[in-house]
Enzyme design. Structure first.
Site, mmCIF file in Angstrom:
data_model
loop_
_atom_site.group_PDB
_atom_site.id
_atom_site.type_symbol
_atom_site.label_atom_id
_atom_site.label_comp_id
_atom_site.label_asym_id
_atom_site.label_seq_id
_atom_site.Cartn_x
_atom_site.Cartn_y
_atom_site.Cartn_z
ATOM 1 N N HIS A 1 41.988 -32.374 -37.675
ATOM 2 C CA HIS A 1 41.132 -32.558 -38.699
ATOM 3 C C HIS A 1 39.495 -33.123 -37.903
ATOM 4 O O HIS A 1 39.738 -33.914 -37.332
ATOM 5 C CB HIS A 1 41.510 -33.476 -39.542
ATOM 6 C CG HIS A 1 40.740 -33.952 -40.650
ATOM 7 N ND1 HIS A 1 40.100 -35.328 -40.670
ATOM 8 C CD2 HIS A 1 40.030 -33.407 -41.743
ATOM 9 C CE1 HIS A 1 39.552 -35.491 -41.824
ATOM 10 N NE2 HIS A 1 39.261 -34.395 -42.239
ATOM 11 N N GLU B 1 40.172 -28.005 -37.893
ATOM 12 C CA GLU B 1 39.259 -27.904 -39.059
ATOM 13 C C GLU B 1 37.770 -28.401 -38.769
ATOM 14 O O GLU B 1 37.834 -29.332 -37.774
ATOM 15 C CB GLU B 1 39.778 -28.780 -40.290
ATOM 16 C CG GLU B 1 38.937 -28.775 -41.588
ATOM 17 C CD GLU B 1 38.074 -29.880 -41.880
ATOM 18 O OE1 GLU B 1 37.428 -29.864 -43.037
ATOM 19 O OE2 GLU B 1 37.971 -30.861 -40.749
ATOM 20 N N ASP C 1 33.536 -29.270 -40.433
ATOM 21 C CA ASP C 1 32.598 -29.152 -41.325
ATOM 22 C C ASP C 1 31.365 -28.446 -41.160
ATOM 23 O O ASP C 1 30.693 -29.075 -40.277
ATOM 24 C CB ASP C 1 32.434 -30.538 -41.998
ATOM 25 C CG ASP C 1 33.859 -31.537 -42.194
ATOM 26 O OD1 ASP C 1 34.384 -30.925 -43.392
ATOM 27 O OD2 ASP C 1 34.177 -32.119 -41.340
ATOM 28 N N HIS D 1 30.109 -33.877 -40.707
ATOM 29 C CA HIS D 1 30.753 -34.125 -42.035
ATOM 30 C C HIS D 1 29.985 -34.996 -42.984
ATOM 31 O O HIS D 1 29.916 -34.645 -44.200
ATOM 32 C CB HIS D 1 32.048 -35.163 -41.408
ATOM 33 C CG HIS D 1 32.825 -35.458 -42.869
ATOM 34 N ND1 HIS D 1 32.414 -36.542 -43.804
ATOM 35 C CD2 HIS D 1 33.703 -34.796 -43.568
ATOM 36 C CE1 HIS D 1 33.350 -36.575 -44.655
ATOM 37 N NE2 HIS D 1 34.057 -35.466 -44.675
ATOM 38 N N GLU E 1 35.124 -25.471 -43.142
ATOM 39 C CA GLU E 1 34.787 -26.084 -44.483
ATOM 40 C C GLU E 1 33.346 -26.147 -44.739
ATOM 41 O O GLU E 1 32.570 -26.647 -43.894
ATOM 42 C CB GLU E 1 35.391 -27.401 -44.481
ATOM 43 C CG GLU E 1 34.917 -28.009 -46.044
ATOM 44 C CD GLU E 1 35.526 -29.407 -46.104
ATOM 45 O OE1 GLU E 1 36.222 -30.162 -45.323
ATOM 46 O OE2 GLU E 1 34.838 -29.943 -47.103
HETATM 47 O O1 G3P Z 1 39.654 -29.720 -45.326
HETATM 48 C C1 G3P Z 1 40.326 -30.981 -45.334
HETATM 49 C C2 G3P Z 1 39.591 -32.095 -45.142
HETATM 50 O O2 G3P Z 1 38.630 -32.015 -44.341
HETATM 51 C C3 G3P Z 1 38.552 -32.398 -46.443
HETATM 52 O O3 G3P Z 1 38.041 -33.536 -46.753
HETATM 53 O O4 G3P Z 1 35.868 -35.076 -46.438
HETATM 54 O O5 G3P Z 1 37.716 -34.647 -44.419
HETATM 55 O O6 G3P Z 1 35.930 -32.971 -45.140
HETATM 56 P P1 G3P Z 1 36.970 -34.147 -45.613
HETATM 57 MG MG MG Z 2 36.654 -31.261 -43.835
#
Ligand code: G3P
Ligand code: MG
Length: 238
Positions: A4, A31, A33, A46, A106
């Protein structure tokens, strides 16, 4: 198991250092952002605001790329990461190619830029991601961004994110033609996972940093977890 924002307990989240560390930790998926600067460049970040994970202040969406590029996104985490920049999407994708990492992108749009953020991010990814590489997974909490991904890159798999899964998940999933849902693990239980899987969708749980909780989720059949501690999770499941 998906790192993450990379491996964010070991290196500053959403930086190239974090993705390198995730790969060293043994992760095969990460993952991240993607958001836009004021002048429309796609960068890996993020929060809405720069303050927590860089030496900048105020909203990322109000700052032009040249200024974002001068920020230090590593010192807040530790002196060893001083000078680590906010990566561009292009840089992140190049690194994933080099490291053989698969990725979940994301789309994290600022309010009102849901279409633009998805369009810009997907145009870059389409341009630079080799056709021979495994397809990325495109996700967002924004249904507008997921719909845009469907329009501009229909062949790439999509995931709709929830905090708590809403009652209309089945209709939304069918309309957006997603392959899976991502949800906050705190609100997931065995019945919810089974219902979504019975309807033909995968289920991914974020952000799971407790091994016992990860084992429960696995016993309920969850398809993947996002974790901040990829090395520890991989060890626990070996
Ligand atoms: O995609 C899972 C997670 O990344 C979603 O929440 O706020 O960490 O981007 P966040
Ligand atoms: Mg995320």
């Amino acid at each position: 198991m998906i790192g993450h924002r990379g491996s964010p307990r070991a290196a500053p989240e959403n930086t190239l250092a974090s993705f390198r560390r995730a790969a060293r930790d043994g992760a095969t998926w990460v993952e991240f952002d993607v958001s836009l600067t004021s002048d429309g460049r796609a960068v890996i970040f993020h929060d809405d605001d720069l303050d927590r994970t860089s030496d900048g202040t105020g909203p990322l969406a109000m700052m032009p790329f040249d200024a974002v590029r001068d920020l230090d996104a590593g010192s807040w985490f530790g002196p060893a990461f001083a000078g680590e920049p906010v990566p561009t999407l292009e840089e992140a994708l190049d690194l994933f190619g080099e490291l053989g990492l698969s990725f979940n992108m994301e789309i994290k749009p600022d309010r009102g830029r849901e279409v633009e953020t998805a369009e810009v991010a997907l145009a870059i990814a389409r341009e630079s991601w080799p056709a021979s590489a495994p397809l990325p997974l495109i996700s967002s909490f924004s249904r507008i961004s997921v719909a845009t991904a469907k329009e501009v890159q229909p062949g790439w798999p999509r995931d709709l994110l929830f905090d708590r899964v809403t009652d209309d998940w089945k209709e939304a999933g069918a309309k957006l033609e997603v392959i899976s849902f991502g949800a906050n693990h705190k609100h997931l239980d065995a019945a919810q996972i089974a219902a979504m899987q019975d309807a033909g969708f995968g289920v991914m749980a974020y952000t799971v940093n407790d091994v016992e909780r990860a084992k429960d989720l696995k016993s309920w059949g969850v398809d993947a977890i996002f974790t901040d501690i990829p090395a520890d999770m991989l060890r626990a499941f070996q």
